[in-house]
Design an enzyme around this catalytic site. Structure first.
Site, PDB file in Angstrom:
ATOM      1  CG  ASP A   1      -1.647   1.207   1.557  1.00 29.39           C
ATOM      2  OD1 ASP A   1      -2.168   1.547   0.327  1.00 29.39           O
ATOM      3  OD2 ASP A   1      -1.837   1.508   2.440  1.00 29.39           O
TER       4      ASP A   1
ATOM      5  CG  ASP B   1      -2.708   8.470  -3.161  1.00 27.91           C
ATOM      6  OD1 ASP B   1      -3.669   8.787  -2.924  1.00 27.91           O
ATOM      7  OD2 ASP B   1      -1.679   8.243  -2.629  1.00 27.91           O
TER       8      ASP B   1
ATOM      9  NE  ARG C   1      -8.621   7.616  -8.768  1.00 30.04           N
ATOM     10  CZ  ARG C   1      -9.025   8.747  -8.322  1.00 30.04           C
ATOM     11  NH1 ARG C   1      -8.332   9.984  -8.621  1.00 30.04           N
ATOM     12  NH2 ARG C   1      -9.937   8.840  -7.150  1.00 30.04           N
TER      13      ARG C   1
ATOM     14  CG  PHE D   1      -7.783  21.291  -8.988  1.00 33.53           C
ATOM     15  CD1 PHE D   1      -6.588  21.901  -9.356  1.00 33.53           C
ATOM     16  CD2 PHE D   1      -8.102  20.220  -9.083  1.00 33.53           C
ATOM     17  CE1 PHE D   1      -5.566  20.736  -9.653  1.00 33.53           C
ATOM     18  CE2 PHE D   1      -7.534  19.181  -9.626  1.00 33.53           C
ATOM     19  CZ  PHE D   1      -6.278  19.637  -9.875  1.00 33.53           C
TER      20      PHE D   1
END
Lengths: 344, 1092
Positions: free
Chosen positions: B322, B595, B708, B467
């Protein structure tokens, strides 16, 4: 006292750290020595072992060679008796047989007389267990519960004493030795006791307690192949009769192999035989009872002297010499290769 | 914490409970213990007999109960079996007890479905909740889902607007805040427990706990069957021999030994191998005890939670890691900045997201600034000076940082300012500005209050240019009190936009996340025009996003570059070194993270996974099945063009058996490659026919990064490798999102010491820092593996030597299954006489080289991966050695005894003497052999070896003593054998000869093998031996060279949509407590809810 206590670090008291102990054991840092296989250690091991084995082997061979031994196959020589015994209906016909032999050299020292059997599977599992040690200790046991079957009781319920296949098949030839000395025949005096292990004679075998031996065995019967009951094995010597008869004890210590020899008698070193058996002509007088031809067995009678390493078996000596030679040669070969640079 | 069950709700709770009673949906405790008091015995026995060795034992026992078959007394099998079962059972019971006790510590255990619970800030959500209300405006609640998906940015959950009408809306409830989240930036919230315990989404997704077995364990079952077959063959030979013998000789021998009813079979016991394996599990205590795996900062020692997997730690080939919390610390550091071309910052300024510890580096005195965040640590003094000197660009730089963001401030007490940032890097930047006396203090939808150098200024917020992923930047347009209209912009660093300065290049090379800040003074007229069009675009019904983007792009032109910030997603200590070491040990590391791709790759570079050695990094981001396939194939074509030829081995192999799952052999690529694959592409790649393509391509790469990915995908990836590769996998993670992966992999490792224990609870090993992984694998794993292999090799050797002696004896005893050894010796051989030396060797002797060298030469780990130390070939070698020894151990005593007498003429060739002699030979030979096998002799080893021999003689002497015989006549018939046999010189000569013949060839063979055919690890060991003679080298920790590469190193963990939220004012408190007047009390809200 109180003051002292207050000095103790409070944080440590509040919460003990879970940090593992710093002990050599827990951190796997025990002092250790690593045995290393280096050229020096390996070669020296080989050479030392080789030298040791060679010297021991030569000693063993020399002493085994000094053993005087004579072995006579009397089941062949007494072929008439052998044939007679093949038929079990002739069991109560006595068969006597004489075997002559010549000693070329003196047999000095203690001389032991063995009977040898070949092809007799005393180490067969069913045979080995077919005994009742409790019964042989003189205890009143129900032999039906032992492994003695089928030699436990007769059809009428009388238990056999002793029970089991080992006891039933006890060696029952009688062998006497005569020395033909200047045309006279002298019986060589033989010792029939003191031939078994002390522990067997005194611990493992005991007669049932009673005022005399025959009453001790009352209510039991001899095994089927026996010619006389157990309490008549040696009528002359009370301390060699019943279960504690030496011949019986020796037979009951079953052999590890199918070919074996059991100590039968020792030569009593008296008069003519004080130094052992002198060279000359001898005769075995054998009362041939034990059938062997049926299972292609052979019977021997053996006279032998003994040395520190036992009898005449040369195996250990040869094995040591071979092992020693092999170790030394391997070591030498390796050494040569190291010197010539084949090995680093 | 069910103490907040409020009156009116209780009937609702009852309703829930009523519904649930049918399905027994209990409290929130998750049951992980297997047994209770009554079920223990039957369940445990059942489990134990699933081991083939134990089942075989039971089978033997049943056979032995039939007297016609058995050649051994019943106790020869029962005693070992009972002992095995007892030891294993006690161990299971202890393990189970520990597990159940551990869970009781968890609070929240009594939470029931239907309870309403109150959660406070930073609380861990422990059940699936329906959000009812919260302290925040509009009942917004910020949650962090790092535990679930690994993303550190906050997510907003909103309660249903009309909580009063909740009862009627029950059927529509779909909004779950899953267990495993953490409440952030929200003072408190109420939630209704919908699912608890094992029913939660998290537990449902975390996969089944499966009983993990090691590959050696599985091999063992095969070997036990092999041994069984071997013994059956032996029995068959003996049975045939017995048949021939009985008809040939036994027939004639019936006079003395009548035939018995029934068959004669030999049943030799294969011995309690499983006992040893179970006992071997104690070796895991070394992991618990290792001080070098103890993390003092949060007082966490390493822990082996599963004790049966130790040796597999020495065989790991794939590590699935991870990212967040495992490789990185969850700490963002505002590391450096460059203002107007001047770069500042030497070390780091860190915003610690959840406080682990603070390093005691020199701190800059922020005392001149009462509003400084005390958690901030360090920065460049020259920067303070620049700020103090009112350097215009520096001021503008920090002003920008304090204005251009979407952070929410919270000030409950005067001066105690807390920021609630949706992304940690944003938080870091604003906090940095704050410590440089540009304190962002409050915001309303229209204004931003900043205390600049002690002077409160209220900026009018005109627009937030939110953003988005296309522009990769955000901007604000503010009106300063001085009347300047300015656009401040923060942008992702990218090479084509700005001309590169060497400073930025340097930043990027260090693996920092770089953000470029720029500004532009706006003309008021133009702005009015623009805002009008902006409004138009933002209210457009069609294509709103595109139109807004266009508008944004228009105004964000011609910006003045102000500087750059560099933020470091701080790695855990020693991560790059650990990864380098593991890579040297030929372990492949796959990073599976929730992420984004940029973030993940960035971490890949900073922790040295990706570096200059890598020829190419393939990025798989196709969004259709075909795209993904093409991308994968192209990657493979580049790595190994041959693999598409028909002549390729694997292709042929798969042509042949297309249906069946086949194990893939390892393929070598023509260089070092990396692969990055996106979650959505992974979803396609994991489907049916692409699976194989993915595995082939990915396994050729040195590094694989999956970004992801969902927790389920993590498990699927692990499963994929397990399915196609004959390799041992390890998964390491810290959060609930890693649970499924941890459970799927052969070995699961949990990072402990943080919030949330799910990962640790389902792991097999746990420790506090990623860097301990190298110690776990290269030191403990390697040792465990080597020791286990030694144990097995020796074990099989000594039992073959033992069993086969009986076989040879069969040829001399009429194939009658007469044992050579005494029954008691047979019973005690494995349990008493030889057990402690073996365990001493495997449990207490150090490994071949100490930890220092194992870490310095990671290549020593490779033989374990290839399973070189124990496999079927090694097993056959052990067997051959055992056969050789058994020949020596039978024929030397046989020859020495044959027709031999004692020197006093009495018997010595009897069965009992032979048995005693043969067993003494055997025992001494196997004891010498173990001395030879033990790599390091310690006092304990020697004590066990000599102790076992002494125990043997003591027990044998006792069993042969008069007293024992008189009491237990039937059991100990060997009376007197010891005194009469062992006192004879030829017995000892035979023993010595056996030793020499058994051991010398082994010594010679090993020596020559090491000299002539040294293995790779032999060479390393030789190197170590030479190195040891020299002075000790420096410690294995080395400085890693940082490679400077031209690569973009920044990723926003931003989420789109926060700008709009702020401008709408929905997340604003009606009254901000300190910025304006008025009081604030959370209690008043609480009363309000009670009223409901």
């Amino acid at each position: 006292m109180k003051n002292k206590k207050s000095f103790a670090p409070q944080e440590a008291e509040a919460r003990p750290s879970r940090c593992p102990d710093n002990s050599a054991f827990k951190q796997q840092r025990l002092p250790a020595w690593k045995p290393q296989l280096t050229i020096a250690t390996v070669l020296s091991t080989f050479f030392l072992t080789g030298a040791f084995c060679l010297s021991v082997g030569i000693c063993l061979i020399l002493s085994a060679n000094s053993v005087r031994e004579i072995q006579i196959n009397y089941s062949d020589k007494c072929s008439d008796c052998s044939k007679l015994r093949e038929n079990s209906y002739n069991w109560n016909i006595e068969c006597l047989c004489s075997v002559d032999f010549k000693l070329k050299e003196d047999m000095l020292g203690d001389v032991f007389m063995y009977y040898g059997l070949q092809n007799f599977y005393q180490n067969h599992r069913r045979y080995v267990i077919s005994r009742s040690d409790a019964q042989l200790l003189g205890r009143d046991v129900n032999v039906q519960r032992s492994y003695c079957a089928p030699f436990t009781t007769y059809n009428n319920g009388t238990p056999m004493a002793p029970c089991g296949a080992i006891a039933n098949s006890m060696f029952n030839d009688t062998i006497d030795l005569f020395y033909n000395f200047n045309s006279s025949v002298i019986q060589v005096p033989l010792l029939k006791t003191g031939n078994s292990w002390w522990t067997d004679k005194n611990v493992k075998f005991r007669n049932p307690q009673s005022h005399n031996l025959s009453s001790a065995f009352a209510g039991t019967a001899r095994p089927p192949y026996w010619q006389k009951p157990v309490y008549l094995l040696d009528e002359e010597d009370e301390r060699n009769n019943g279960y504690i008869n030496d011949d019986f004890i020796i037979w009951m210590r079953v052999s590890a192999f199918a070919t074996f020899r059991n100590l039968y008698r020792r030569i009593s070193r008296k008069r003519h035989f004080a130094d052992g058996l002198p060279a000359g002509n001898y005769t075995f007088h054998i009362s041939y009872n034990f059938p062997v031809t049926k299972f292609k067995g052979k019977k021997y009678v053996i006279l032998s002297t003994m040395v520190w390493s036992g009898g005449s078996n040369p195996f250990l000596g040869i094995a040591y010499v071979v092992c020693g030679a092999a170790a030394t040669l391997t070591g030498a070969e390796t050494e040569v290769r190291v010197l010539t640079g084949v090995l680093p | 914490m069910g103490d907040f069950v409020l009156g009116p709700w209780s009937c609702l709770s009852w309703m829930f409970k009523f519904c649930d009673s049918a399905v027994e949906r209990g409290n929130n405790s998750i049951k992980t213990s297997k047994y209770n008091f009554f079920t223990f015995l039957p369940l445990n026995l059942f489990e134990q007999f699933q081991r083939i060795a134990n089942a075989y034992f039971l089978f033997l026992l049943i056979l032995q109960l039939i007297p016609q078959i058995s050649s051994l007394a019943w106790f020869t099998t029962v005693v070992p079996l009972v002992l095995v079962l007892a030891v294993s059972g006690v161990k299971d019971a202890i393990d189970d007890f520990v597990r159940s006790v551990l869970l009781k510590d968890e609070k929240w255990m009594n939470v029931q479905v239907g309870d309403i619970i109150k959660l406070e800030n930073n609380n861990f959500v422990t059940a699936d909740l329906l959000l009812l209300s919260s302290s925040e405006p509009h009942s917004l609640t910020y949650i962090e889902t790092a535990e679930l998906d690994g993303e550190t940015n906050l997510k907003v959950k909103q309660a249903l607007t009309v909580t009063a009408e909740l009862g009627e809306d029950l059927q529509k409830l779909t909004d779950f805040n899953g267990e495993g989240c953490t409440i952030r930036n929200t003072e408190w919230c109420f939630g209704l427990v919908i699912y608890a315990g094992p029913d939660t989404k998290l537990m449902q997704n975390s996969g089944k706990t499966t009983f993990k077995r090691t590959s050696i364990d599985r091999l063992m079952n095969v070997l036990v069957l092999m041994i069984f077959a071997f013994l059956a063959l032996m029995c068959l030979i003996l049975a045939i021999g017995n048949g021939i013998w009985e008809s040939d000789k036994g027939y004639n021998f019936q006079v003395y030994l009548p035939w018995a009813e029934g068959v004669n079979s030999t049943s030799y016991s294969v011995v309690p191998i499983s006992l040893y394996v179970r006992l071997y599990a104690w070796v895991s205590f070394y992991i618990d005890w290792d001080r070098k795996m103890y993390y003092p900062l949060n007082d966490t020692p390493a822990q082996a939670r599963t004790t049966t997997l130790n040796e597999e730690l020495g065989q790991i080939k794939y590590i699935f890691s991870d990212k967040t919390g495992t490789l990185t610390q969850n700490i963002m550091c505002f590391n450096k900045c460059s203002i107007n071309g001047k770069s500042y910052g030497i070390l780091s300024i860190c915003l610690i997201l959840w406080v682990l510890h603070l390093s005691n580096t020199e701190k800059v005195d922020f005392s001149y600034n009462p509003l400084a965040d005390p958690k901030f640590a360090f920065y460049d003094h020259s920067l303070v000076e620049a700020v103090k000197l009112s350097d215009v660009p520096t001021h503008r730089f920090f002003r920008l940082l304090s204005l251009c963001h979407t952070v929410m401030p919270e000030e409950k007490k005067e001066g105690n300012l807390v920021y609630q940032a949706q992304s940690p890097d944003e938080g870091a930047l604003v906090t940095a500005a704050r410590n440089f006396r540009f304190v962002f203090r409050a915001r309303t939808p229209e204004t931003i209050t900043v205390v600049e150098m002690g002077e409160t200024k209220i900026y009018k917020l005109l627009a937030i240019l939110d953003f988005n992923n296309v522009r990769k930047r955000m901007s604000v347009i503010v009106w300063s009190p001085e009347g300047d209209l300015t656009l401040y912009s923060r942008s992702l660093f990218s090479f084509d936009l700005f001309c590169l300065t060497t400073v930025l290049q340097e930043f990027a090379g260090e693996g920092l996340r770089i953000l470029v800040v720029a500004y532009k003074n706006l003309d008021e007229e133009y702005f009015q025009d623009w805002i009008g069009r902006h409004h138009e675009a933002s209210t457009a019904l069609e294509g709103r996003e595109d139109k807004l983007s266009e508008i944004y792009e228009e105004i964000e032109k011609d910006l003045m570059l102000l500087g750059a910030t560099a933020i470091e997603d701080k790695l855990q200590d020693g991560v790059p070194q650990t990864i380098e070491t593991l890579a040297k040990a030929h372990i492949k590391i796959w990073v599976l993270t929730g992420d984004k791709q940029e973030t993940a790759m960035n971490i890949g570079y900073s922790c040295n996974l990706l570096n200059d050695d890598i020829a190419d990094v393939f990025v798989i981001e196709g969004s259709t099945s075909d795209d993904v396939l093409n991308e994968l194939r192209n990657a493979r074509k580049k790595m190994k063009p041959d693999s598409f030829l028909d002549s390729d081995e694997i292709n042929i192999q798969f042509e042949k058996s297309s249906k069946k799952t086949k194990l893939l052999p390892d393929e070598q690529a023509n260089g070092v490659y990396g692969l990055v694959i996106n979650g959505h592409s992974l979803a396609y790649a994991l489907e049916g026919n692409l699976e194989l393509e993915l595995v082939r391509t990915a396994c050729m790469c040195k590094v694989v990064i999956c970004c992801r990915v969902t927790p389920l995908q993590k498990a699927q990836v692990v499963e994929l490798v397990k399915k196609y590769k004959k390799a041992v996998t390890l998964a390491i993670g810290d959060g609930a999102n890693d649970v499924s992966m941890i459970k799927t992999a052969h070995i699961g490792v949990g990072i402990s010491g943080q919030e949330g224990m799910q990962a640790v609870l389902s792991s097999d090993f746990s420790f506090a820092q990623f860097r301990y992984l190298q110690r776990l694998l290269l030191v403990h794993g390697r040792w465990s593996y080597i020791r286990m292999c030694k144990l097995l090799k020796y074990f099989f050797y000594k039992n073959f030597a033992f069993t086969l002696v009986h076989f040879w004896y069969g040829f001399f005893s009429g194939f009658s299954a007469q044992t050579v050894y005494d029954e008691w010796f047979i019973t005690l051989y494995n349990l008493v006489y030889t057990s402690l030396p073996v365990l001493g060797m495997s449990l207490l002797s150090p490994g071949d080289v100490d930890d220092h060298w194992s870490l310095l030469f990671p290549q020593l780990y490779v033989p374990g991966q290839q399973n070189l130390y124990f496999n079927k070939i090694v097993f056959v070698k052990c067997m051959l050695q055992g056969i050789y020894s058994s020949l020596i151990l039978f024929f030397i005593p046989y020859g020495a005894m044959y027709n031999t007498m004692r020197s006093d003429g009495k018997a010595i060739a009897d069965y009992q003497s032979f048995a005693l002699m043969a067993q003494t030979c055997l025992l001494i030979v196997v004891s010498v052999q173990i001395g030879l096998d033990t790599l390091y002799w310690t006092v304990v080893n020697q004590f066990f070896i000599w102790g076992s021999l002494s125990v043997y003689f003591a027990i044998t002497f006792t069993m042969c003593s008069d007293g024992t015989y008189l009491i237990f006549t039937a059991s100990f018939p060997f009376v007197g054998t010891v005194q009469n046999t062992l006192s004879r010189p030829n017995v000892w000569l035979a023993v010595f000869l056996s030793i020499a013949l058994c051991v010398l060839p082994v010594v010679g063979f090993r020596f020559l093998k090491a000299q002539l055919k040294p293995t790779a690890s032999d060479k390393v060991l030789l190197k170590i031996k030479e190195a040891k003679k020299r002075p000790p080298p420096p410690s294995p920790k080395r400085r890693l060279r940082r490679t400077s590469t031209r690569r973009s190193g920044y990723a926003f963990s931003h989420q789109h949509g926060f700008g709009a939220l702020i401008m709408s004012g929905r997340n604003m408190r009606p009254k901000s407590p300190f910025a304006t007047t008025g009081t604030f009390s959370p209690n008043s809200d609480k009363h309000k809810h009670k009223g409901l």
